[in-house]
Write a protein that holds these residues in place. Structure first.
Motif, PDB file in Angstrom:
ATOM      1  N   GLU A  93      13.360  15.889  19.663  1.00  0.00           N
ATOM      2  CA  GLU A  93      13.375  14.732  18.979  1.00  0.00           C
ATOM      3  C   GLU A  93      14.467  14.165  20.121  1.00  0.00           C
ATOM      4  O   GLU A  93      14.059  12.881  20.000  1.00  0.00           O
ATOM      5  CB  GLU A  93      14.748  15.156  18.450  1.00  0.00           C
ATOM      6  CG  GLU A  93      15.699  14.033  17.518  1.00  0.00           C
ATOM      7  CD  GLU A  93      16.835  15.100  16.489  1.00  0.00           C
ATOM      8  OE1 GLU A  93      18.430  14.689  16.631  1.00  0.00           O
ATOM      9  OE2 GLU A  93      16.487  15.471  15.560  1.00  0.00           O
ATOM     10  N   ASP A 124       2.649   6.805  16.919  1.00  0.00           N
ATOM     11  CA  ASP A 124       3.613   8.252  15.794  1.00  0.00           C
ATOM     12  C   ASP A 124       3.893   7.695  14.480  1.00  0.00           C
ATOM     13  O   ASP A 124       4.886   8.128  13.583  1.00  0.00           O
ATOM     14  CB  ASP A 124       4.071   8.521  16.817  1.00  0.00           C
ATOM     15  CG  ASP A 124       5.054   7.648  17.605  1.00  0.00           C
ATOM     16  OD1 ASP A 124       5.000   6.380  17.826  1.00  0.00           O
ATOM     17  OD2 ASP A 124       6.569   8.051  17.111  1.00  0.00           O
ATOM     18  N   ASN A 125       4.128   6.280  14.479  1.00  0.00           N
ATOM     19  CA  ASN A 125       5.184   6.195  13.385  1.00  0.00           C
ATOM     20  C   ASN A 125       4.554   5.978  11.913  1.00  0.00           C
ATOM     21  O   ASN A 125       5.527   6.565  11.058  1.00  0.00           O
ATOM     22  CB  ASN A 125       5.068   4.606  13.575  1.00  0.00           C
ATOM     23  CG  ASN A 125       5.584   3.786  14.561  1.00  0.00           C
ATOM     24  OD1 ASN A 125       6.805   4.012  14.868  1.00  0.00           O
ATOM     25  ND2 ASN A 125       5.180   2.789  15.182  1.00  0.00           N
ATOM     26  N   ASP A 177       5.029  10.654  12.416  1.00  0.00           N
ATOM     27  CA  ASP A 177       5.879  11.351  13.124  1.00  0.00           C
ATOM     28  C   ASP A 177       5.107  12.195  14.435  1.00  0.00           C
ATOM     29  O   ASP A 177       5.687  14.044  13.975  1.00  0.00           O
ATOM     30  CB  ASP A 177       6.664  11.477  12.123  1.00  0.00           C
ATOM     31  CG  ASP A 177       7.872  10.777  11.080  1.00  0.00           C
ATOM     32  OD1 ASP A 177       7.995   9.865  12.266  1.00  0.00           O
ATOM     33  OD2 ASP A 177       7.474  10.746  10.280  1.00  0.00           O
TER      34      ASP A 177
END
Length: 80
Positions: A4, A23-24, A27
């Motif tokens: 994170e 990654d949008n 994720d």
């Protein structure tokens, strides 16, 4: 550094802004890592000129610091 924290740090980098940001949609941390790897690689070889050396260095350090958090790229050479 946790995943994170790594994601948050990456998303603040200019190298990320000019990356695929793959990654949008997923994720997926590995997708994020690969996007920054690609930017660093093409920037290092002068193909991408819209990035300063300190921004490349920041992204390269991030790659090295977070490689152990990946699933697919733990053994990938960062040779540039």
């Amino acid at each position: 550094m946790t995943k994170e924290e790594a994601v948050q740090k990456a998303h603040r980098m200019y190298a990320y802004e000019i990356s695929e940001q793959s990654d949008n949609e997923t994720d997926d941390f590995d997708a994020l890592w690969q996007s920054l790897y690609d930017v660093c690689q093409i920037a290092t070889y002068g193909i991408l000129e819209d990035i300063e050396q300190d921004e490349i260095d920041e992204a390269l350090q991030w790659l090295k610091d977070t490689q152990s958090l990946t699933q697919l790229y733990q053994d990938k050479d960062i040779y540039f």
